[in-house]
Write a protein that holds these residues in place. Structure first.
Motif, mmCIF file in Angstrom:
data_model
loop_
_atom_site.group_PDB
_atom_site.id
_atom_site.type_symbol
_atom_site.label_atom_id
_atom_site.label_comp_id
_atom_site.label_asym_id
_atom_site.label_seq_id
_atom_site.Cartn_x
_atom_site.Cartn_y
_atom_site.Cartn_z
ATOM 1 N N UNK A 184 0.865 -1.144 -0.149
ATOM 2 C CA UNK A 184 0.295 -0.264 -0.285
ATOM 3 C C UNK A 184 0.541 1.158 -0.174
ATOM 4 N N UNK A 185 2.130 1.104 -0.347
ATOM 5 C CA UNK A 185 2.715 1.853 0.083
ATOM 6 C C UNK A 185 3.289 2.621 1.240
ATOM 7 N N UNK A 186 3.025 1.708 1.950
ATOM 8 C CA UNK A 186 4.365 2.171 3.429
ATOM 9 C C UNK A 186 5.083 1.868 3.328
ATOM 10 N N UNK A 187 6.520 3.234 4.046
ATOM 11 C CA UNK A 187 8.108 2.740 3.633
ATOM 12 C C UNK A 187 8.017 1.582 4.893
ATOM 13 N N UNK A 188 8.946 0.800 4.384
ATOM 14 C CA UNK A 188 9.391 -0.588 5.426
ATOM 15 C C UNK A 188 10.366 0.432 6.459
ATOM 16 N N UNK A 189 10.681 1.578 7.039
ATOM 17 C CA UNK A 189 11.020 1.980 7.487
ATOM 18 C C UNK A 189 10.583 2.393 8.564
ATOM 19 N N UNK A 190 9.018 2.255 8.302
ATOM 20 C CA UNK A 190 7.836 2.668 9.549
ATOM 21 C C UNK A 190 8.246 1.368 10.317
ATOM 22 N N UNK A 191 7.334 1.871 11.904
ATOM 23 C CA UNK A 191 7.344 -0.004 12.028
ATOM 24 C C UNK A 191 6.020 -0.700 11.953
ATOM 25 N N UNK A 192 6.414 -1.378 10.432
ATOM 26 C CA UNK A 192 5.303 -1.681 10.243
ATOM 27 C C UNK A 192 5.273 -3.283 11.265
ATOM 28 N N UNK A 193 6.155 -3.610 11.628
ATOM 29 C CA UNK A 193 5.852 -4.916 12.330
ATOM 30 C C UNK A 193 4.728 -4.703 13.589
ATOM 31 N N UNK A 194 5.337 -3.611 14.207
ATOM 32 C CA UNK A 194 4.607 -3.677 15.195
ATOM 33 C C UNK A 194 3.301 -2.529 14.799
#
Length: 169
Positions: free
Chosen positions: A37-47
């Motif tokens: 969806x475009x959320x940057x992998x540098x963001x806390x996507x795991x959480x």
């Protein structure tokens, strides 16, 4: 469900989900969807994926159905998240950790697996070893399954464990 990547937890979760039946909510596909969806992998996507999994499981539990969370659950905060979710619904929670006692087999599984999760890059063996080093000790009871044992046997053992847990709650 808990355990390191490629330990075998998703296989047990799927088998258990079919046998019970129960909804299986897996964190990895949710995280991959965020990336797509475009959320940057540098963001806390795991959480974020854990929180999305909680929201999905919350809806399942609200219907009076059971949910299996398929996630590494390496830290106490993640495990507490599931305890609190179950408590809100006045449902029992039971943890099952899947390990692979043969590191050679574990590494081969990791390096050969292709789960078909679009946009999800499997971790390296080095990353799995780093997660192992960061794995927090358990503070509550859990069933530990070794994936070297056959899948059918592990699913049966998990079903028996969950049945006992349900009777005790």
């Amino acid at each position: 469900m808990a355990g390191l990547p490629a330990a075998g937890k998703s296989s047990v979760a799927s088998g258990l989900g079919r046998a019970l039946p129960a909804a299986v909510v897996a964190v990895d596909p949710l995280e991959a969807a965020m990336w797509r969806a475009g959320v940057d992998r540098g963001q806390p996507t795991g959480l974020a994926a854990y929180l999305v999994a909680e929201a999905v499981a919350d809806g399942v539990l609200a219907l009076g159905q059971s949910a299996i969370i398929d996630a590494v659950n390496a830290v106490e905060a993640a495990r507490q998240q599931w305890r609190e979710l179950a408590e809100r619904h006045r449902m029992p929670v039971a943890f099952i950790e899947v390990v692979c006692s043969d590191s050679r087999v574990h590494r081969q599984r990791l390096e050969r697996r292709s789960r078909g999760i679009v946009g999800f890059e499997e971790p390296t063996w080095e990353a799995v070893q780093q997660r192992r080093a960061e794995y927090e000790p358990w503070t509550d009871h859990r069933l530990v399954l070794d994936s070297i044992t056959g899948l059918a046997s592990n699913v049966t053992t998990a079903q028996e464990y969950l049945a006992r847990a349900a009777r005790l709650s």
